[in-house]
Design an enzyme around this catalytic site. Structure first.
Site, PDB file in Angstrom:
ATOM      1  N   ASP A   1     -15.858  84.564  22.482  1.00  0.00           N
ATOM      2  CA  ASP A   1     -15.122  84.858  23.640  1.00  0.00           C
ATOM      3  C   ASP A   1     -13.846  85.736  23.457  1.00  0.00           C
ATOM      4  O   ASP A   1     -12.918  85.398  22.506  1.00  0.00           O
ATOM      5  CB  ASP A   1     -14.623  83.455  24.237  1.00  0.00           C
ATOM      6  CG  ASP A   1     -13.714  83.603  25.518  1.00  0.00           C
ATOM      7  OD1 ASP A   1     -13.863  84.660  25.923  1.00  0.00           O
ATOM      8  OD2 ASP A   1     -13.020  82.616  25.618  1.00  0.00           O
TER       9      ASP A   1
ATOM     10  N   ASP B   1     -38.060  90.135  30.683  1.00  0.00           N
ATOM     11  CA  ASP B   1     -37.893  88.850  31.050  1.00  0.00           C
ATOM     12  C   ASP B   1     -39.311  88.314  31.971  1.00  0.00           C
ATOM     13  O   ASP B   1     -39.438  89.106  32.802  1.00  0.00           O
ATOM     14  CB  ASP B   1     -36.512  88.290  31.947  1.00  0.00           C
ATOM     15  CG  ASP B   1     -36.591  86.978  32.421  1.00  0.00           C
ATOM     16  OD1 ASP B   1     -36.336  85.892  31.384  1.00  0.00           O
ATOM     17  OD2 ASP B   1     -36.425  86.589  33.563  1.00  0.00           O
TER      18      ASP B   1
ATOM     19  N   GLU C   1     -41.661  88.876  27.189  1.00  0.00           N
ATOM     20  CA  GLU C   1     -41.778  87.197  27.433  1.00  0.00           C
ATOM     21  C   GLU C   1     -42.980  86.806  28.295  1.00  0.00           C
ATOM     22  O   GLU C   1     -43.067  87.022  29.426  1.00  0.00           O
ATOM     23  CB  GLU C   1     -40.550  86.810  28.049  1.00  0.00           C
ATOM     24  CG  GLU C   1     -40.258  85.253  27.773  1.00  0.00           C
ATOM     25  CD  GLU C   1     -39.640  84.823  29.015  1.00  0.00           C
ATOM     26  OE1 GLU C   1     -39.077  83.362  28.796  1.00  0.00           O
ATOM     27  OE2 GLU C   1     -39.573  85.288  30.354  1.00  0.00           O
TER      28      GLU C   1
ATOM     29  N   ASP D   1     -18.192  87.305  25.822  1.00  0.00           N
ATOM     30  CA  ASP D   1     -18.415  88.315  26.483  1.00  0.00           C
ATOM     31  C   ASP D   1     -18.409  89.573  25.607  1.00  0.00           C
ATOM     32  O   ASP D   1     -18.616  89.390  24.534  1.00  0.00           O
ATOM     33  CB  ASP D   1     -16.954  88.525  27.065  1.00  0.00           C
ATOM     34  CG  ASP D   1     -15.619  88.197  26.254  1.00  0.00           C
ATOM     35  OD1 ASP D   1     -15.791  88.634  25.187  1.00  0.00           O
ATOM     36  OD2 ASP D   1     -14.761  87.645  26.680  1.00  0.00           O
TER      37      ASP D   1
ATOM     38  N   ASP E   1     -11.303  83.099  28.301  1.00  0.00           N
ATOM     39  CA  ASP E   1     -11.696  82.367  29.460  1.00  0.00           C
ATOM     40  C   ASP E   1     -12.919  81.107  29.099  1.00  0.00           C
ATOM     41  O   ASP E   1     -13.331  80.428  30.083  1.00  0.00           O
ATOM     42  CB  ASP E   1     -12.278  83.131  30.669  1.00  0.00           C
ATOM     43  CG  ASP E   1     -13.441  83.968  30.301  1.00  0.00           C
ATOM     44  OD1 ASP E   1     -13.909  83.782  29.203  1.00  0.00           O
ATOM     45  OD2 ASP E   1     -14.076  84.749  31.074  1.00  0.00           O
TER      46      ASP E   1
HETATM   47  C1  GLC Z   1     -36.909  83.596  31.414  1.00  0.00           C
HETATM   48  C2  GLC Z   1     -35.404  83.291  30.495  1.00  0.00           C
HETATM   49  C3  GLC Z   1     -34.945  82.104  31.212  1.00  0.00           C
HETATM   50  C4  GLC Z   1     -34.654  82.385  32.625  1.00  0.00           C
HETATM   51  C5  GLC Z   1     -36.109  82.670  33.589  1.00  0.00           C
HETATM   52  C6  GLC Z   1     -35.627  83.074  34.933  1.00  0.00           C
HETATM   53  O1  GLC Z   1     -37.716  82.456  31.007  1.00  0.00           O
HETATM   54  O2  GLC Z   1     -35.847  83.510  29.439  1.00  0.00           O
HETATM   55  O3  GLC Z   1     -33.524  82.048  30.697  1.00  0.00           O
HETATM   56  O4  GLC Z   1     -34.178  81.071  33.211  1.00  0.00           O
HETATM   57  O5  GLC Z   1     -36.641  83.767  32.758  1.00  0.00           O
HETATM   58  O6  GLC Z   1     -35.325  84.326  34.646  1.00  0.00           O
END
Ligand code: GLC
Length: 491
Positions: free
Chosen positions: A20, A190, A237, A28, A24
């Site tokens: 950080d 993602d 992913e 970041d 806060d």
């Molecule tokens: C992926 C991310 C996760 C997020 C989800 C929705 O699985 O790694 O953290 O909640 O997508 O975007």
């Protein structure tokens, strides 16, 4: 020559919890920039940062309101550019986390769609919901003010985009160009398998393609991205069987995909060998190599899943395989999952499911840097409580302790550059419970059994995950890197 990312070690930074810079209590870009020397010292090749885009933070940044701006919580575009320049200065590549499946309900498109505008076409909106379920529990459809329903495979604050619409596709191509133009080196994608939905919105039924996961049409989207990406890598992913996952790694698509099934493989030499063989075969069939992973921000930390010794051994084992390795920040310190009390939960997955689904906060707690106040992470109050015992895991302490998890990985990462040069992998004969892989004159030996294993004559240890009092033995729960060729420098 093979591209830099094919065998890279990428350090996954959960930005909120790294360091950080402004007190806060939330990590970041200023903190990340200040921590880059530590990242470089560890010896990784690249950094993947979790989403820092403008976002109401309903899912900690995975609900994006503007893909081409930085959330004030993390800084601004100037802070991002400064971070990127400093990373490149240290020879670190940078991957952004791209969230194409859904946006925030505060994204201007959804605000307009909710008000009944033509932007409705950019989402999945119907007069009747289907039986589809949200990943965070409950139905995947929520009502709009006019009585219609919109789709959200995650939280209601994360409406799914309609990727069949050309405006969505063109906008994402612009987003890719925007970050590539700033100098970003690649992306983590993602929910990569979720973008294509069944146009008929059929129900989930055995024997027919799933209506919204891993549909074949999703690959057309990534083929179109490749024209924009040029040589830049992206990693998918996508949870699924090896062949389906590896499909995302095709050269004309993303190039790389996470080999998540390691996370579901029991601690057994035979089971790990099967997983590695299946992943390697599926990836090689499309000319790719896997992106190995031992943990991330969505699952319990590996030190908690396996215990600290096996966790470190698994890291060395995966780092020895052909392919890339993604290291979840904090795992180099051997951090366990923190026990976050339910009244402090922040994770929408547990809040929305009433604690039915696993809590992800435990793996997202701010990292300990020093044994001083706030664990050196913040001068304020950390956004998730840092356990009182965590100073013992502090980076500062581990960097000067040759027996620490950090030091084990540090030595391994240095050796990895010269030791594992061949892309081949073959298994040597070893007794049950011990897995020995060979790549050229380098060997990796993982002992999942309860008995010590004696090194073959003529081999020398280059790196090892355990304390290694006896240099001729690989102890239970230990992984060692060996060579029967020349040693450039020993551990
Ligand atoms: C992926 C991310 C996760 C997020 C989800 C929705 O699985 O790694 O953290 O909640 O997508 O975007």
């Amino acid at each position: 020559m093979s591209p830099w990312w094919r065998g890279a070690v990428v350090y996954q930074v959960y930005v909120r919890s790294f360091l950080d810079g402004d007190g806060d209590g939330v990590g970041d870009l200023a903190g990340l920039t200040a921590g880059l020397d530590a990242v470089a010292r560890l010896g990784v090749d690249a950094v993947w940062l979790t989403p820092v885009y403008r976002s109401p933070q309903a899912d900690h940044g995975y609900d994006v309101a503007d893909h081409r701006d930085i959330d004030p919580l993390f800084g601004d575009l100037a802070a991002f550019d400064a971070f990127l320049a400093e990373a490149h200065e240290r020879g670190l590549r940078v991957l952004m986390d791209l969230v194409p499946n859904h946006v925030s309900d505060q994204h201007p498109w959804f605000v307009a769609a909710r008000a009944g505008g033509p932007e409705r076409e950019l989402f999945h909106i119907r007069s009747r919901p289907t039986g589809w379920r949200s990943m965070f529990g409950g139905p995947a459809w929520s009502p709009l003010p006019d009585g219609d329903w919109y789709l959200h495979l995650f939280a209601p604050e994360q409406p799914d985009l309609n990727w069949a619409h050309p405006v969505v596709r063109a906008d994402f191509a612009d987003t890719l160009r925007f970050w590539l133009g700033r100098g970003v080196d690649g992306f983590r994608v993602d929910v990569a398998g979720g973008l294509a939905k069944d146009p008929a919105y059929g129900e989930v039924r055995p024997g027919v393609p799933h209506p919204h996961w891993d549909r074949d049409e999703v690959h057309d989207i990534y083929r179109s991205w490749r024209h924009v990406l040029g040589d830049a890598p992206a990693v998918a992913e996508a949870w699924g069987p090896p062949e389906r996952t590896a499909a995302f790694a095709r050269a004309d698509e993303l190039g790389q995909a996470f080999a998540f099934d390691v996370l579901r493989t029991p601690w057994s030499a035979a089971a790990l060998r099967r997983t590695v063989d299946a992943q390697l075969a599926a990836h090689r069939a499309v000319g790719a190599l896997p992106a190995w992973v031992a943990g991330n921000h969505d699952i319990a930390r590996v030190a908690t899943r396996l215990g600290p010794e096996r966790a470190l051994a698994l890291h060395l084992f995966l780092l020895a395989l052909p392919g890339a390795f993604y290291l979840y920040a904090g795992d180099e310190l051997g951090l366990p999952d923190a026990d976050v009390p339910p009244e402090r939960w922040q994770d929408p997955q547990s809040l929305r499911s009433g604690g039915q689904l696993p809590n992800r906060d435990g793996a997202r707690v701010p990292l300990p840097w020093t044994s001083g106040p706030g664990a050196g992470f913040t001068t304020g109050t950390p956004w998730l409580p840092v356990p009182a015992t965590w100073p013992e895991y502090a980076r500062e302490r581990q960097e000067t302790d040759p027996a620490s998890a950090w030091s084990v990985l540090h030595r391994a990462l240095a050796a990895r550059r010269w030791l594992w040069t061949s892309e081949d992998l073959s298994w040597e004969d070893a007794r049950p419970g011990v897995l020995v892989g060979r790549r050229g004159d380098a060997l990796v030996a993982l002992n999942t059994s309860s008995r010590p294993w004696r090194l073959p004559p003529g081999t020398a240890v280059v790196a090892r995950s355990g304390a290694g009092a006896d240099p001729t033995i690989v102890t239970p729960a230990e992984c060692a890197w060996l060579t029967d060729g020349p040693v450039r420098f020993a551990a």
